[in-house]
Design a protein around this motif. Structure first.
Motif, PDB file in Angstrom:
ATOM      1  N   VAL A 186       0.758  -0.948  -0.120  1.00  0.00           N
ATOM      2  CA  VAL A 186      -0.005   0.140   0.248  1.00  0.00           C
ATOM      3  C   VAL A 186       0.777   1.275  -0.074  1.00  0.00           C
ATOM      4  O   VAL A 186       1.588   1.023   0.143  1.00  0.00           O
ATOM      5  N   ARG A 187       0.436   2.133  -0.272  1.00  0.00           N
ATOM      6  CA  ARG A 187       1.208   3.546  -0.104  1.00  0.00           C
ATOM      7  C   ARG A 187       1.234   4.260   1.356  1.00  0.00           C
ATOM      8  O   ARG A 187       0.713   3.823   1.822  1.00  0.00           O
ATOM      9  N   LEU A 192      -4.885   0.848   6.004  1.00  0.00           N
ATOM     10  CA  LEU A 192      -4.636  -0.726   7.124  1.00  0.00           C
ATOM     11  C   LEU A 192      -3.395  -0.574   7.700  1.00  0.00           C
ATOM     12  O   LEU A 192      -3.535  -0.979   8.406  1.00  0.00           O
ATOM     13  N   LEU A 193      -2.746   0.293   7.193  1.00  0.00           N
ATOM     14  CA  LEU A 193      -1.254   0.193   8.451  1.00  0.00           C
ATOM     15  C   LEU A 193      -1.642   1.319  10.164  1.00  0.00           C
ATOM     16  O   LEU A 193      -1.089   1.059  10.894  1.00  0.00           O
ATOM     17  N   LYS A 194      -2.649   1.651  10.062  1.00  0.00           N
ATOM     18  CA  LYS A 194      -2.970   2.649  11.631  1.00  0.00           C
ATOM     19  C   LYS A 194      -3.744   0.900  12.604  1.00  0.00           C
ATOM     20  O   LYS A 194      -4.802   0.248  11.949  1.00  0.00           O
ATOM     21  N   ALA A 203     -10.965  -7.343   4.483  1.00  0.00           N
ATOM     22  CA  ALA A 203     -11.877  -7.656   2.960  1.00  0.00           C
ATOM     23  C   ALA A 203     -12.243  -6.712   2.885  1.00  0.00           C
ATOM     24  O   ALA A 203     -12.840  -6.571   1.454  1.00  0.00           O
ATOM     25  N   ASP A 204     -11.871  -5.507   3.665  1.00  0.00           N
ATOM     26  CA  ASP A 204     -12.927  -4.271   3.842  1.00  0.00           C
ATOM     27  C   ASP A 204     -12.296  -3.540   2.911  1.00  0.00           C
ATOM     28  O   ASP A 204     -12.891  -2.356   2.077  1.00  0.00           O
ATOM     29  N   ALA A 205     -11.067  -3.486   2.480  1.00  0.00           N
ATOM     30  CA  ALA A 205     -10.619  -2.678   1.805  1.00  0.00           C
ATOM     31  C   ALA A 205     -10.533  -2.547   0.410  1.00  0.00           C
ATOM     32  O   ALA A 205     -10.680  -4.257   0.023  1.00  0.00           O
ATOM     33  N   ALA A 206     -10.604  -1.749  -0.875  1.00  0.00           N
ATOM     34  CA  ALA A 206     -10.596  -1.691  -2.375  1.00  0.00           C
ATOM     35  C   ALA A 206      -9.276  -2.895  -2.855  1.00  0.00           C
ATOM     36  O   ALA A 206      -8.419  -1.931  -2.443  1.00  0.00           O
ATOM     37  N   VAL A 253      -5.781  -1.735  -2.494  1.00  0.00           N
ATOM     38  CA  VAL A 253      -4.132  -3.009  -1.530  1.00  0.00           C
ATOM     39  C   VAL A 253      -3.712  -3.530  -2.322  1.00  0.00           C
ATOM     40  O   VAL A 253      -4.710  -4.351  -3.242  1.00  0.00           O
ATOM     41  N   GLY A 254      -2.650  -3.889  -2.829  1.00  0.00           N
ATOM     42  CA  GLY A 254      -1.656  -4.311  -3.937  1.00  0.00           C
ATOM     43  C   GLY A 254      -1.759  -5.984  -3.138  1.00  0.00           C
ATOM     44  O   GLY A 254      -1.177  -6.003  -1.759  1.00  0.00           O
ATOM     45  N   LEU A 255      -0.716  -7.075  -3.659  1.00  0.00           N
ATOM     46  CA  LEU A 255       0.333  -7.950  -3.334  1.00  0.00           C
ATOM     47  C   LEU A 255       0.886  -7.770  -4.195  1.00  0.00           C
ATOM     48  O   LEU A 255       1.043  -7.950  -5.373  1.00  0.00           O
ATOM     49  N   ALA A 256       2.034  -8.709  -3.727  1.00  0.00           N
ATOM     50  CA  ALA A 256       3.618  -8.765  -3.600  1.00  0.00           C
ATOM     51  C   ALA A 256       4.702 -10.064  -3.447  1.00  0.00           C
ATOM     52  O   ALA A 256       4.080 -10.145  -2.266  1.00  0.00           O
TER      53      ALA A 256
END
Length: 318
Positions: A186-187, A192-194, A203-206, A253-256
């Motif tokens: 994420v940026r 989500l980082l808090k 799950a609730d995030a885009a 949100v991405g995955l890597a």
């Protein structure tokens, strides 16, 4: 071996008068897809290289390379024989090199690596540095993964595939390095980082997926489904590098894979552990067995092995 201008250019070439120089020339022509490029590689003039191409065409009864705008492209027959031509030339090089070790500093080759753009970005600098020091005549060409599945190793279009290997070709050799894990991306300052990150908050995030085939679902969705949860995927990008610029400017949100962490964090993104039991990613490399005894290919495999084995030792799965 190098092409010379000896011999009668008008003479037919058959089984009784096979000219190995034509095979070398054909190999380089298919690699360069350019008469001028092949001439530079073989230290010939362009007119001499053009005449050699004419002899190759006559010997094979096929144009081999044809004009397509300003470029030249291989014919279907040329593509069909490309891998075998390369294999024969390499076997001949090994034969004439004798029993001693090959001096990689004298090798002039182009080696093609198939993998994601992220692999080229993360490991490309290390591979180019090794080539400059140990095999300065070797050029490394990185090919990105296609949305279509094709036997690029068998066809000779790629020399080595690196990443999560899913080939089903029985003759392809696969070497497993280690199992990798997925991280969230994420940026900086993302919500989500808090606080505590739970599966429900995730799950609730885009979400933004990365898929060369444009898939909008993956293992994360299966893991969430086991908890009775589902996520909202708003889109998909073909490569991780393209997704970076979207993630940096949105709350998506991405995955890597964890080996991409240096690239992600170097571009200003933040990675985090996913609070779910996701399947591990088997990281390895694959190649066609015709390259087993090829010294230059063995050198490339060793370089990739060194880089990825070091990565596995420094960041093992939890």
């Amino acid at each position: 071996m190098r092409v010379t201008q000896s011999g009668s250019e008008g003479a037919p070439v058959g089984a009784a008068g096979l000219d190995l120089n034509l095979l070398v020339a054909l190999d380089v022509l298919l690699d360069e897809q350019s008469v001028s490029g092949a001439a530079r590689r073989l230290h010939l003039s362009e007119p001499a290289m053009s005449r050699t191409l004419g002899r190759v065409r006559k010997a094979l009864g096929d144009p081999i390379l044809v004009r397509a705008g300003r470029q030249m492209v291989p014919t279907p027959h040329a593509l069909a024989v490309r891998a075998e031509v390369s294999a024969v030339v390499e076997r001949a090089r090994a034969l004439f090199a004798g029993p001693g070790a090959v001096d990689l500093r004298t090798v002039s080759r182009t080696l093609t690596i198939l993998g994601t753009d992220a692999f080229a970005a993360v490991y490309g600098p290390g591979l180019f540095a090794r080539a400059a020091e140990e095999a300065p005549g070797v050029r490394l060409r990185f090919l990105g993964e296609s949305h279509l599945d094709a036997p690029l190793l068998r066809q000779g279009i790629a020399d080595l595939e690196v990443g999560v290997i899913d080939t089903t070709s029985p003759e392809v050799h696969v070497e497993h390095f280690h199992d990798d894990r997925m991280l969230g991306v994420v940026r900086p300052g993302h919500p989500l980082l808090k606080g505590e990150l739970t599966a429900r908050r995730l799950a609730d995030a885009a979400h933004l997926t990365v898929s060369r085939r444009g898939r909008l679902a993956g293992p994360l969705d299966a893991a969430l489904a086991e908890l009775g949860l589902s996520r909202r995927v708003v889109g998909s990008m073909g490569t991780f590098s393209s997704s970076v610029f979207v993630l940096l400017r949105t709350d998506l949100v991405g995955l890597a894979a964890s080996w991409i962490r240096p690239l992600a964090e170097g571009l200003g993104l933040v990675t985090f552990d996913v609070p779910l039991d996701l399947p591990l990613l088997p990281l390895g490399m694959a190649w066609h067995p015709r390259h087993d005894a090829d010294p230059a290919h063995a050198w490339l495999r060793g370089c990739v092995r060194d880089l990825l084995a070091r990565e596995g030792a420094s960041d093992p799965p939890p």
